[in-house]
Design an enzyme around this catalytic site. Sequence first.
Site, PDB file in Angstrom:
ATOM      1  N   HIS A 157       0.820  -1.217   0.000  1.00 46.87           N
ATOM      2  CA  HIS A 157       0.000   0.000   0.000  1.00 46.87           C
ATOM      3  C   HIS A 157       0.853   1.266   0.000  1.00 46.87           C
ATOM      4  CE1 HIS A 157      -4.015  -1.869   0.823  1.00 46.87           C
ATOM      5  NE2 HIS A 157      -3.222  -2.874   1.151  1.00 46.87           N
ATOM      6  N   ASP A 365       3.472   9.417  -0.640  1.00 47.08           N
ATOM      7  CA  ASP A 365       2.299   8.612  -0.284  1.00 47.08           C
ATOM      8  C   ASP A 365       2.140   7.506  -1.312  1.00 47.08           C
ATOM      9  OD1 ASP A 365       0.037   8.054   1.276  1.00 47.08           O
ATOM     10  OD2 ASP A 365      -0.587  10.160   1.296  1.00 47.08           O
TER      11      ASP A 365
HETATM   12  P1  ADQ Z   1      -3.022   5.994   4.821  1.00 39.71           P
HETATM   13  O1  ADQ Z   1      -1.614   6.422   5.020  1.00 39.71           O
HETATM   14  O2  ADQ Z   1      -3.831   5.821   6.038  1.00 39.71           O
HETATM   15  O3  ADQ Z   1      -3.109   4.662   3.948  1.00 39.71           O
HETATM   16  P2  ADQ Z   1      -4.862   7.440   2.912  1.00 39.71           P
HETATM   17  O4  ADQ Z   1      -4.833   6.699   1.645  1.00 39.71           O
HETATM   18  O5  ADQ Z   1      -4.913   8.927   2.742  1.00 39.71           O
HETATM   19  O6  ADQ Z   1      -3.625   7.169   3.862  1.00 39.71           O
HETATM   20  O7  ADQ Z   1      -6.138   6.997   3.711  1.00 39.71           O
HETATM   21  C1  ADQ Z   1      -6.510   7.613   4.920  1.00 39.71           C
HETATM   22  C2  ADQ Z   1      -7.954   7.220   5.224  1.00 39.71           C
HETATM   23  O8  ADQ Z   1      -8.221   7.582   6.566  1.00 39.71           O
HETATM   24  C3  ADQ Z   1      -8.953   7.931   4.330  1.00 39.71           C
HETATM   25  O9  ADQ Z   1      -9.964   7.037   3.970  1.00 39.71           O
HETATM   26  C4  ADQ Z   1      -9.499   9.032   5.244  1.00 39.71           C
HETATM   27  O10 ADQ Z   1     -10.832   9.395   4.992  1.00 39.71           O
HETATM   28  C5  ADQ Z   1      -9.388   8.377   6.611  1.00 39.71           C
HETATM   29  N1  ADQ Z   1      -9.269   9.413   7.653  1.00 39.71           N
HETATM   30  C6  ADQ Z   1      -8.252  10.279   7.803  1.00 39.71           C
HETATM   31  N2  ADQ Z   1      -8.524  11.119   8.829  1.00 39.71           N
HETATM   32  C7  ADQ Z   1      -9.733  10.778   9.328  1.00 39.71           C
HETATM   33  C8  ADQ Z   1     -10.578  11.259  10.389  1.00 39.71           C
HETATM   34  N3  ADQ Z   1     -10.239  12.284  11.172  1.00 39.71           N
HETATM   35  N4  ADQ Z   1     -11.752  10.649  10.601  1.00 39.71           N
HETATM   36  C9  ADQ Z   1     -12.106   9.598   9.815  1.00 39.71           C
HETATM   37  N5  ADQ Z   1     -11.376   9.103   8.806  1.00 39.71           N
HETATM   38  C10 ADQ Z   1     -10.195   9.676   8.570  1.00 39.71           C
HETATM   39  C11 ADQ Z   1      -2.175   3.753   3.351  1.00 39.71           C
HETATM   40  C12 ADQ Z   1      -1.108   4.391   2.446  1.00 39.71           C
HETATM   41  C13 ADQ Z   1      -1.782   5.236   1.390  1.00 39.71           C
HETATM   42  C14 ADQ Z   1      -2.758   4.380   0.578  1.00 39.71           C
HETATM   43  C15 ADQ Z   1      -3.704   3.624   1.503  1.00 39.71           C
HETATM   44  C16 ADQ Z   1      -4.545   2.596   0.737  1.00 39.71           C
HETATM   45  O11 ADQ Z   1      -0.216   5.183   3.232  1.00 39.71           O
HETATM   46  O12 ADQ Z   1      -0.818   5.803   0.502  1.00 39.71           O
HETATM   47  O13 ADQ Z   1      -3.529   5.221  -0.267  1.00 39.71           O
HETATM   48  O14 ADQ Z   1      -2.972   2.903   2.493  1.00 39.71           O
HETATM   49  O15 ADQ Z   1      -3.753   1.715   0.007  1.00 39.71           O
END
Ligand code: ADQ
Length: 463
Positions: A157, A365
Amino acid sequence: MSRLIVVSNRVQDPAAGPGAGGLAVALGEALEANGGVWIGWDGRVEQDPLHPVSWNEHRSGNLTLLTTSLTPEEHEGYYLGFANRVLWPAFHYRLDLVDYTTDHSRVYGAVNRRLAMKIASILRPDDRIWIHDYHLIPLAAELRATGCGNPIGYFQHIPLPPPSILAAVPEVNWLVRALFAYDVVGFQTETDRLHLIQQVQQLESETESDGEYVTAFGRSTRVKSYPIGIDADRFTAMARTPNAEEIINRIRQRNLNRSQVIGVDRMDYSKGLPERMESVRRLFELYPENRGAMTFMQIAPTSRGAVDAYVDLHERLDSLSGEINSKFSDFDWTPIRYINRQFPRETLAALYRASRAALITPLRDGMNLVAHEYVAAQDPDDPGMPVLSRFAGAAEYMDEALLINPYNIDQTAIALQTALQMPLKERKRRHKALMKVVHDLDVSRWSSRFLNDLSQLLRAVPG
Ligand code: ADQ
């Protein structure tokens, strides 16, 4: 019928309802379709002298959740140590944050071995195994050592850096070799895929690369990009429920005629949060008309509070938001609203829709699903614009976003101003193109593309 076995560091119950993230839902659907088992850590750390490595089984419909707690030593060496103080920073190009002082790889390997033993004990000859992320890279090699010949896939990921960075990762040769115990290895982007091929070519002179297949260390593995997305229709619908409408109206009333810009991230040093706040400060300096007219809302719930780098980040953000607010605030306006908590997904969808622009500016990311969510939540007749880091995997697909280098504070501030000033016609044109990307990369498509490739190998499995 062939079962699917999913292994990830943390297990999320897909039945958790609307709170469950897109990944849990997509994997849950794939698991439910043919019956399956989801294996991983339950999030607890405990030392039970009688049952030090006990497992819990929980059945829900067609799906079995098989979870274990970690001992304090495993939590320290595997999770906090090798996964989060070595691999996470190194794979996000942050060699300055890698812990070189302790060898955590032994415990990391031991936890992978323990999981492999459990999987081997429940395995049927026609099961397919799908392993997720950097916590579990050596798991297939451990499974092969038990005699497992089943199809095994791995999806990373997070990014994979180029060989010049990987060279600094402790035990990198072991990890790269371990990837060739898999039948399918998936990355978010072509760039990450090429980095693996370059790394293998440096290590192994016998490497052959033929289309999607790479042969090295005596095995041929399909190495491919499988960009992940969200459940797009579900997220769009969430931004339009009566509840979401009410939240949007409340925000608009509170903001009067001011525009809102949003940032949503797990609090992590890879997300570029200090640089983002600096860009907001720069916007107010370069374009003073935004003073009193725009509020930046940053939502960043704390994560991995036990790792020092995260404690430092927390303090830095508190102080930066305080500094900017005390410099620019007025008696009836606060420039930055900085919130450290989780919100229900429906509330997030409403907050995105109520925001004229989003700052999605990670320093690095794998994909960044916030970019997809922000686009999916917009009103197509009056959409907001994402300002997106070139160093997020999402930028490889979303070229109609306003792409920036997040280290360049002025450039980000200028792009934000462009987003805030963009004429409706151009916003609609860009949003339409971005929405197509969000649909093309829908999470159900991601899981079916990966599983189709993995399932092709079933024919080769005896029994
Ligand atoms: P993450 O590093 O967690 O994931 P991301 O893809 O941006 O990063 O996903 C974050 C998730 O958390 C989003 O669905 C967002 O809505 C949720 N989130 C963030 N803050 C929140 C809050 N305050 N309340 C509720 N929900 C919240 C890892 C990798 C990424 C990759 C994903 C999926 O680091 O690059 O995109 O896996 O493969």
